[in-house]
Design a protein around this motif. Sequence first.
Motif, PDB file in Angstrom:
ATOM      1  N   GLU A   1      -3.662   0.434  -3.336  1.00  0.00           N
ATOM      2  CA  GLU A   1      -3.507  -0.877  -2.701  1.00  0.00           C
ATOM      3  C   GLU A   1      -3.290  -1.920  -3.790  1.00  0.00           C
ATOM      4  O   GLU A   1      -4.093  -2.028  -4.723  1.00  0.00           O
ATOM      5  CB  GLU A   1      -4.759  -1.206  -1.885  1.00  0.00           C
ATOM      6  CG  GLU A   1      -4.750  -2.579  -1.244  1.00  0.00           C
ATOM      7  CD  GLU A   1      -6.094  -2.930  -0.614  1.00  0.00           C
ATOM      8  OE1 GLU A   1      -6.166  -3.981   0.031  1.00  0.00           O
ATOM      9  OE2 GLU A   1      -7.062  -2.150  -0.793  1.00  0.00           O
TER      10      GLU A   1
ATOM     11  N   TYR B   1     -12.205  -5.808  -6.882  1.00  0.00           N
ATOM     12  CA  TYR B   1     -10.898  -5.178  -7.114  1.00  0.00           C
ATOM     13  C   TYR B   1     -10.722  -4.974  -8.603  1.00  0.00           C
ATOM     14  O   TYR B   1     -11.281  -5.709  -9.432  1.00  0.00           O
ATOM     15  CB  TYR B   1      -9.760  -6.072  -6.591  1.00  0.00           C
ATOM     16  CG  TYR B   1      -9.459  -5.890  -5.126  1.00  0.00           C
ATOM     17  CD1 TYR B   1      -8.341  -5.163  -4.706  1.00  0.00           C
ATOM     18  CD2 TYR B   1     -10.292  -6.425  -4.158  1.00  0.00           C
ATOM     19  CE1 TYR B   1      -8.066  -4.989  -3.364  1.00  0.00           C
ATOM     20  CE2 TYR B   1     -10.035  -6.252  -2.811  1.00  0.00           C
ATOM     21  CZ  TYR B   1      -8.915  -5.529  -2.417  1.00  0.00           C
ATOM     22  OH  TYR B   1      -8.653  -5.343  -1.085  1.00  0.00           O
TER      23      TYR B   1
ATOM     24  N   SER C   1      -4.909   6.776  -2.074  1.00  0.00           N
ATOM     25  CA  SER C   1      -4.307   5.546  -1.542  1.00  0.00           C
ATOM     26  C   SER C   1      -4.379   4.459  -2.609  1.00  0.00           C
ATOM     27  O   SER C   1      -5.437   4.238  -3.197  1.00  0.00           O
ATOM     28  CB  SER C   1      -5.056   5.082  -0.285  1.00  0.00           C
ATOM     29  OG  SER C   1      -4.971   6.047   0.736  1.00  0.00           O
TER      30      SER C   1
ATOM     31  N   GLY D   1     -12.152   7.426   1.693  1.00  0.00           N
ATOM     32  CA  GLY D   1     -12.432   6.007   1.578  1.00  0.00           C
ATOM     33  C   GLY D   1     -13.192   5.602   0.328  1.00  0.00           C
ATOM     34  O   GLY D   1     -13.401   4.406   0.089  1.00  0.00           O
ATOM     35  N   LYS D   2     -13.620   6.561  -0.478  1.00  0.00           N
ATOM     36  CA  LYS D   2     -14.334   6.237  -1.710  1.00  0.00           C
ATOM     37  C   LYS D   2     -13.434   5.477  -2.673  1.00  0.00           C
ATOM     38  O   LYS D   2     -12.309   5.866  -2.931  1.00  0.00           O
ATOM     39  CB  LYS D   2     -14.837   7.520  -2.383  1.00  0.00           C
ATOM     40  CG  LYS D   2     -15.548   7.283  -3.723  1.00  0.00           C
ATOM     41  CD  LYS D   2     -15.925   8.590  -4.379  1.00  0.00           C
ATOM     42  CE  LYS D   2     -16.560   8.380  -5.755  1.00  0.00           C
ATOM     43  NZ  LYS D   2     -15.612   7.773  -6.718  1.00  0.00           N
ATOM     44  N   LYS D   3     -13.957   4.392  -3.202  1.00  0.00           N
ATOM     45  CA  LYS D   3     -13.197   3.537  -4.109  1.00  0.00           C
ATOM     46  C   LYS D   3     -13.446   3.945  -5.554  1.00  0.00           C
ATOM     47  O   LYS D   3     -14.568   4.226  -5.949  1.00  0.00           O
ATOM     48  CB  LYS D   3     -13.600   2.080  -3.900  1.00  0.00           C
ATOM     49  CG  LYS D   3     -12.765   1.062  -4.648  1.00  0.00           C
ATOM     50  CD  LYS D   3     -13.341  -0.332  -4.467  1.00  0.00           C
ATOM     51  CE  LYS D   3     -13.406  -0.733  -3.004  1.00  0.00           C
ATOM     52  NZ  LYS D   3     -13.933  -2.117  -2.856  1.00  0.00           N
TER      53      LYS D   3
ATOM     54  N   ASN E   1      -6.717  -1.494  -5.971  1.00  0.00           N
ATOM     55  CA  ASN E   1      -7.793  -0.539  -5.765  1.00  0.00           C
ATOM     56  C   ASN E   1      -7.191   0.833  -5.488  1.00  0.00           C
ATOM     57  O   ASN E   1      -6.058   0.940  -5.005  1.00  0.00           O
ATOM     58  CB  ASN E   1      -8.709  -0.937  -4.611  1.00  0.00           C
ATOM     59  CG  ASN E   1      -9.903  -1.760  -5.087  1.00  0.00           C
ATOM     60  OD1 ASN E   1     -10.424  -1.560  -6.181  1.00  0.00           O
ATOM     61  ND2 ASN E   1     -10.339  -2.695  -4.250  1.00  0.00           N
TER      62      ASN E   1
ATOM     63  N   TYR F   1      -8.216   4.630  -3.696  1.00  0.00           N
ATOM     64  CA  TYR F   1      -9.179   5.228  -2.778  1.00  0.00           C
ATOM     65  C   TYR F   1      -8.928   6.725  -2.611  1.00  0.00           C
ATOM     66  O   TYR F   1      -7.781   7.178  -2.564  1.00  0.00           O
ATOM     67  CB  TYR F   1      -9.094   4.584  -1.390  1.00  0.00           C
ATOM     68  CG  TYR F   1      -9.254   3.088  -1.366  1.00  0.00           C
ATOM     69  CD1 TYR F   1     -10.507   2.507  -1.169  1.00  0.00           C
ATOM     70  CD2 TYR F   1      -8.153   2.252  -1.512  1.00  0.00           C
ATOM     71  CE1 TYR F   1     -10.653   1.127  -1.132  1.00  0.00           C
ATOM     72  CE2 TYR F   1      -8.288   0.872  -1.472  1.00  0.00           C
ATOM     73  CZ  TYR F   1      -9.545   0.317  -1.282  1.00  0.00           C
ATOM     74  OH  TYR F   1      -9.681  -1.051  -1.248  1.00  0.00           O
ATOM     75  N   GLU F   2     -10.025   7.467  -2.474  1.00  0.00           N
ATOM     76  CA  GLU F   2      -9.937   8.853  -2.048  1.00  0.00           C
ATOM     77  C   GLU F   2      -9.612   8.871  -0.559  1.00  0.00           C
ATOM     78  O   GLU F   2      -9.730   7.848   0.126  1.00  0.00           O
ATOM     79  CB  GLU F   2     -11.272   9.562  -2.277  1.00  0.00           C
ATOM     80  CG  GLU F   2     -11.675   9.707  -3.729  1.00  0.00           C
ATOM     81  CD  GLU F   2     -11.154  10.990  -4.348  1.00  0.00           C
ATOM     82  OE1 GLU F   2     -10.273  11.630  -3.732  1.00  0.00           O
ATOM     83  OE2 GLU F   2     -11.630  11.349  -5.438  1.00  0.00           O
TER      84      GLU F   2
ATOM     85  N   GLU G   1       0.845  -1.194   0.000  1.00  0.00           N
ATOM     86  CA  GLU G   1       0.000   0.000   0.000  1.00  0.00           C
ATOM     87  C   GLU G   1       0.878   1.241   0.000  1.00  0.00           C
ATOM     88  O   GLU G   1       1.952   1.246   0.595  1.00  0.00           O
ATOM     89  CB  GLU G   1      -0.914   0.020   1.225  1.00  0.00           C
ATOM     90  CG  GLU G   1      -1.908  -1.125   1.262  1.00  0.00           C
ATOM     91  CD  GLU G   1      -2.721  -1.134   2.530  1.00  0.00           C
ATOM     92  OE1 GLU G   1      -2.538  -0.213   3.359  1.00  0.00           O
ATOM     93  OE2 GLU G   1      -3.519  -2.055   2.707  1.00  0.00           O
TER      94      GLU G   1
END
Length: 205
Positions: A86, A148, A84, A109-111, A103, A105-106, A38
Amino acid sequence: MHERDFIFYCDQVVAASRNCRSQWRWVYEGGRSYIRLEKKQHIQDPYLHLKQCTEGSTLNAFPEKEIVKDPACAANEDIGRILSFEYHILYHESYEVPSLLFNIYEEGGKKFNIEEAWNILQISEVVPSNEMYQAITMVHHPILYRPYLNLHPCKTSEMMNSLPGSMNPILSFLTSYGPFVNLEQDELVFSLNSSKCLKQQMDMK
């Protein structure tokens, strides 16, 4: 590639990454395993030019106040955002090759979906947009059973077979496909090569 070879080469990658800012780690779930990394990246400008801002091993290891203190990030904090990333490397049993799942992410936490990911990934610079859904697919993680993003593995076998003399086929896979999804592994390459050279020197004594 046999699964035992996959595990052996992944072990080398994990060990070598201990000397890197971003570290690969084994994850064990329900009798199966994969390696995971990550990191965070800062989007510099409205044209989505990415600059690596700070890295680490867990998503929770990046307090916002620490990121803002970084001059490279602070200069653009008014127009940028922190994402982020991952990454998971798994053994694909059907194709018998490594598979890269990831994945984005904002901060909240939004994917990202496929279209949103495409707009910030370097793969969009080399693959025509009309082939987006052939290059990247949304799949259910075979171990975690969550959605994913996936670089389709259909051509991976051909690439792996073209590297019979590779020091570490997993590393070759990462350096070949990683840049397309903003996963640069230059530091890992240096660390693994240094480890190999040191071992050879020790064996010669």
